[in-house]
Design an enzyme around this catalytic site. Sequence first.
Site, PDB file in Angstrom:
ATOM      1  N   PRO A   1       0.990  -0.746   0.171  1.00  0.00           N
ATOM      2  CA  PRO A   1       0.095   0.034   0.127  1.00  0.00           C
ATOM      3  C   PRO A   1       1.046   1.437  -0.315  1.00  0.00           C
ATOM      4  CG  PRO A   1       0.684  -0.734   2.415  1.00  0.00           C
ATOM      5  CD  PRO A   1       0.714  -2.232   1.292  1.00  0.00           C
ATOM      6  N   CYS A   2       1.783   1.566  -0.991  1.00  0.00           N
ATOM      7  CA  CYS A   2       2.071   3.095  -1.163  1.00  0.00           C
ATOM      8  C   CYS A   2       1.035   3.508  -0.918  1.00  0.00           C
ATOM      9  CB  CYS A   2       3.170   2.803  -2.540  1.00  0.00           C
ATOM     10  SG  CYS A   2       2.131   2.616  -4.103  1.00  0.00           S
TER      11      CYS A   2
END
Lengths: 184, 211
Positions: free
Chosen positions: B180-181
């Site tokens: 989850p950047c």
Amino acid sequence: MMDTKQPFEQVVARHGATVLRVCRAVLGPHTDAEDAWSETFLAALRAWPDLPADANVEAWLVTIAHRKAIDVTRRRERHAVPVERLPEEQSTLGLPDESATGIWAAVGQLPVKQRQAVAYHYLGGLPYREVAAILGGSTDAARRAAADGIRSLRARWDRAATVNTGSRLDRSVRLRGTPGRNPS
Amino acid sequence: MNTLDSHDATPELVQALHDATDTSDPARMTELHRRLEAEASRDGLLDVAYTTIDTPVGPLLLAATDKGLVRVAYAREDHDLVLQALSERVSPRVLRAPKRLDPAAREVDEYFAGRRTAFDLPLDHALSSGFRLTVQQHLSEIAYGHTASYGEVARLVGNPKAVRAVGSACATNPLPVVVPCHRVLRSDGSLGGYIGGPDAKTTLLGLERAA
């Protein structure tokens, strides 16, 4: 690694239909051709990372298909009643059943080499130099085999065509591998 | 060109051969392709399998090796280029083979439906190394629905001065959505960059806030 080889999926997308045509022309329009197609692409997938980047991919695939078609034929013949037959006699590859009509009846009567030469040049789009590399022998011999094959197909098929609809005459020609496109 | 008559019937004949070996039936080719996928998998030749799925942020390409999910790519990254890069960096034995991606596709679907808050998939980090890999491996510690700044992530990985390097680690994340950047923002709370574009980042953050 300097390798810039394309993803194998592109090979299937670009050449899958042509190789299937070639397999059908050599083996007949039934499941043997699909077996040969599957074995060809599986073998090609295995060898793909090692193929030189500048190789002619289509010629390479047709070469593999040529060997796989022979394998499929041999495997089938092992399960059939053995018959004495000289290699240059009438094709033992994909003999059409007795109900075959039109072009297939004519194709089924070609000697193996002529049938292969016609398939690889006219459907596979390979120049005669490449056809010769696959079949062995000279480029001239490959050209002659294809010409002889076409001549006898024309003779036999024209007769067969009298029972066909004749609609073939209306079809436009939009082919790869037609004469002159691939000078060898 | 050769020994044939001047009245050359060869084109007609070749046309008849083409008609007789017709390959225009898409169902036949699809079936043959499926068989190739299955046999390649059986023989251990499916180095990179991929598929594309439709999502609220557009079509996503999912690619996996036998170790796990190796790439998730947005359409704006150009899927053809992504596949070419996989071919060069992982293996040219790249084949469209949706079956191997079934578990990943299911979890991504569940995520977009708001029914999944964490991914439980084996990942292959073959496309990352060094500090970028370290950062990417820590991103999953930012919980669903939460965000962190680039500086906070730098502290999280024990290198508080490496804020810019954290930024490039996020920008080059080969597994967006799953890693989850998108939960990393600028310290002033503004969006920052995103590999899927600002709209996709907003959509993901909105989805996670709403769920």
